[in-house]
Design an enzyme around this catalytic site. Structure first.
Site, PDB file in Angstrom:
ATOM      1  N   CYS A 131       0.836  -1.212   0.000  1.00  0.00           N
ATOM      2  CA  CYS A 131       0.000   0.000   0.000  1.00  0.00           C
ATOM      3  C   CYS A 131       0.866   1.254   0.000  1.00  0.00           C
ATOM      4  CB  CYS A 131      -0.912  -0.010   1.221  1.00  0.00           C
ATOM      5  SG  CYS A 131      -1.753   1.555   1.499  1.00  0.00           S
ATOM      6  N   CYS A 178       0.359   3.305   3.525  1.00  0.00           N
ATOM      7  CA  CYS A 178       0.746   2.780   4.833  1.00  0.00           C
ATOM      8  C   CYS A 178       2.069   3.408   5.295  1.00  0.00           C
ATOM      9  CB  CYS A 178       0.885   1.253   4.786  1.00  0.00           C
ATOM     10  SG  CYS A 178      -0.677   0.361   4.992  1.00  0.00           S
ATOM     11  N   HIS A 199      -4.317   0.414   7.905  1.00  0.00           N
ATOM     12  CA  HIS A 199      -4.822   0.175   6.550  1.00  0.00           C
ATOM     13  C   HIS A 199      -6.280  -0.294   6.564  1.00  0.00           C
ATOM     14  CE1 HIS A 199      -4.153  -0.843   2.291  1.00  0.00           C
ATOM     15  NE2 HIS A 199      -4.852  -1.940   2.510  1.00  0.00           N
ATOM     16  N   ASN A 236     -13.649   9.213  -1.496  1.00  0.00           N
ATOM     17  CA  ASN A 236     -14.263   8.155  -2.291  1.00  0.00           C
ATOM     18  C   ASN A 236     -13.961   6.868  -1.587  1.00  0.00           C
ATOM     19  OD1 ASN A 236     -15.394   9.422  -4.466  1.00  0.00           O
ATOM     20  ND2 ASN A 236     -13.575   9.237  -5.743  1.00  0.00           N
ATOM     21  N   SER A 241      -9.030   3.818  -5.422  1.00  0.00           N
ATOM     22  CA  SER A 241      -7.930   2.976  -5.886  1.00  0.00           C
ATOM     23  C   SER A 241      -7.276   2.238  -4.728  1.00  0.00           C
ATOM     24  CB  SER A 241      -6.906   3.841  -6.613  1.00  0.00           C
ATOM     25  OG  SER A 241      -6.510   4.923  -5.791  1.00  0.00           O
ATOM     26  N   HIS A 256      -7.050   1.926   1.962  1.00  0.00           N
ATOM     27  CA  HIS A 256      -6.489   2.647   3.115  1.00  0.00           C
ATOM     28  C   HIS A 256      -7.330   3.915   3.354  1.00  0.00           C
ATOM     29  CE1 HIS A 256      -2.812   3.292   5.680  1.00  0.00           C
ATOM     30  NE2 HIS A 256      -3.538   4.378   5.882  1.00  0.00           N
ATOM     31  N   HIS A 313      -8.508   7.307   3.542  1.00  0.00           N
ATOM     32  CA  HIS A 313      -7.906   8.578   3.146  1.00  0.00           C
ATOM     33  C   HIS A 313      -8.927   9.407   2.393  1.00  0.00           C
ATOM     34  CE1 HIS A 313      -7.618   6.370  -0.655  1.00  0.00           C
ATOM     35  NE2 HIS A 313      -7.391   7.511  -1.276  1.00  0.00           N
ATOM     36  N   GLN A 330      -9.181  13.234  -0.216  1.00  0.00           N
ATOM     37  CA  GLN A 330      -8.407  14.142  -1.050  1.00  0.00           C
ATOM     38  C   GLN A 330      -8.901  15.563  -0.864  1.00  0.00           C
ATOM     39  OE1 GLN A 330      -7.467  12.684  -5.061  1.00  0.00           O
ATOM     40  NE2 GLN A 330      -8.943  11.057  -4.645  1.00  0.00           N
TER      41      GLN A 330
HETATM   42 ZN   LIG Z   1      -2.382   1.143   3.673  1.00  0.00          ZN
END
Ligand SMILES: [Zn+2]
Ligand SMILES: [Zn+2]
Ligand SMILES: [Zn+2]
Length: 328
Positions: free
Chosen positions: A30, A33, A93, A133, A141, A144, A146, A148
């Site tokens: 990843c 990570c 993750h 998303n 994609s 993990h 996250h 934007q």
């Molecule tokens: Zn990750």
């Protein structure tokens, strides 16, 4: 908008999405990570809470120039300068907002405030869009946790529409559109999913997606940064609770696009703007059957199969213990 609640009974032989298998706590492959190498050879720090960096494959570049194209008065294109950032919510993750603590989500909100303030302060940035998303179905994609931040010189289409509506309402009624709307919804009660001391979660009257919601701080503020400490904590609490309810709805990691609409950062005061978040989830009737925006919806008017009131009732009745945390 067309509402057709009788339609959920129709037989479904169309596409089903495969359920997503659970993720490990750390994935050596990843790029988000801690300690891992990203595509541009940067090494992620061994971060303990959140981690922010410039997107290695940005859709926007800060030095896009001032190029402009016009064709026959009908086609206009303008170079768009901007910044794309990535914010990791956690070093873990396998976590999501639904599995993080209120305190951990509070740290994410603090980063959102910092990023909005710092990017918005740049002279050539007038709009700061924070969005997440989640899930393969939404084209994410990487699982993990996250989000934007895309910061642009131009107002986005959605921001421009909301600015016009909020501005017109303030001029006509001398009051904030979303404050007035919230009052109507809280009096009616039937589209409220839940609320805490400072924040309300509801299925908007005009919802297009089956389980679409809005998260609205009740005190008038144009930005997350304008919220007090207790209000930020209440926002963290509501994000966690709506994320748990979504996961519990079909007992699956619930896919969605979510994001905050905050006042433009063009240096104007924007008294008309009221900060809020939208959740747009695609699932309709199970973990694998999604709603498609096609046919009549694409060419005509959005149509929904369950009423906003029924969606609010279903989401409102769900447990706030995550299905993965239930005692065995
Ligand atoms: Zn990750
Ligand atoms: Zn307001
Ligand atoms: Zn909005």
């Amino acid at each position: 908008m067309l509402v057709s609640p009788h339609r959920t009974r129709r037989p479904w032989t169309g596409r089903s999405e495969a359920p997503t298998p659970p993720a490990p706590a750390y994935d050596p492959e990843c790029y988000l990570c801690p300690g891992n190498r990203r595509a541009n050879d940067a090494i992620n720090p061994d971060y303990a809470h959140t981690f922010v960096f410039d997107n290695d494959f940005p859709a926007l570049l800060p030095d896009a120039g001032a190029e402009r194209f016009e064709g026959g008065g009908l086609m206009v294109a303008q170079a768009e300068a901007g910044v794309c950032r990535v914010i990791c919510f956690s070093p873990r993750h396998d976590l999501t907002l639904a599995r993080m603590s209120v305190e951990e989500i509070g740290r994410v909100i603090a980063v959102w405030r910092d990023e909005y303030r710092a990017l918005g302060a740049k002279a050539d940035i007038n709009s700061v869009q924070i969005f997440e998303n989640r899930g393969d179905m939404m084209g994410a994609s990487n699982p993990h946790p996250h989000c934007q931040v895309w910061a642009t010189k131009s107002l986005t289409n959605e921001a421009a529409k909301e600015l016009a509506a909020q501005d017109a309402h303030l001029r006509e009624h001398g009051a904030c559109l979303i404050c007035d709307y919230l009052e109507l919804e809280r009096t009616a009660g039937e589209r409220i999913v839940f609320e805490n001391e400072h924040v309300t979660v509801l299925v908007p009257f005009w919802a297009v997606w089956p389980f679409e919601t809005m998260v609205i701080p009740r005190r008038h503020s144009g930005t997350m940064d304008g919220l007090g400490e207790a209000e930020s904590g209440a926002l963290a609490d509501t994000l966690r609770r709506i994320a748990i309810r979504y996961d519990n709805l079909f007992e699956t990691p619930f896919p969605y696009s979510m994001g905050f609409h905050q006042a433009p950062t063009d240096g104007e005061p924007h008294p008309e703007w009221h900060v809020h978040a939208h959740f747009y989830p695609p699932l309709l009737r199970s973990a694998t059957v999604r709603k498609f925006m096609v046919g009549f919806e694409l060419l005509g008017t959005p149509q929904r199969d369950i009423t906003p009131e029924a969606a609010a009732e279903r989401l409102g009745a769900l447990s706030e213990t995550h299905y993965l945390d239930r005692g065995t």
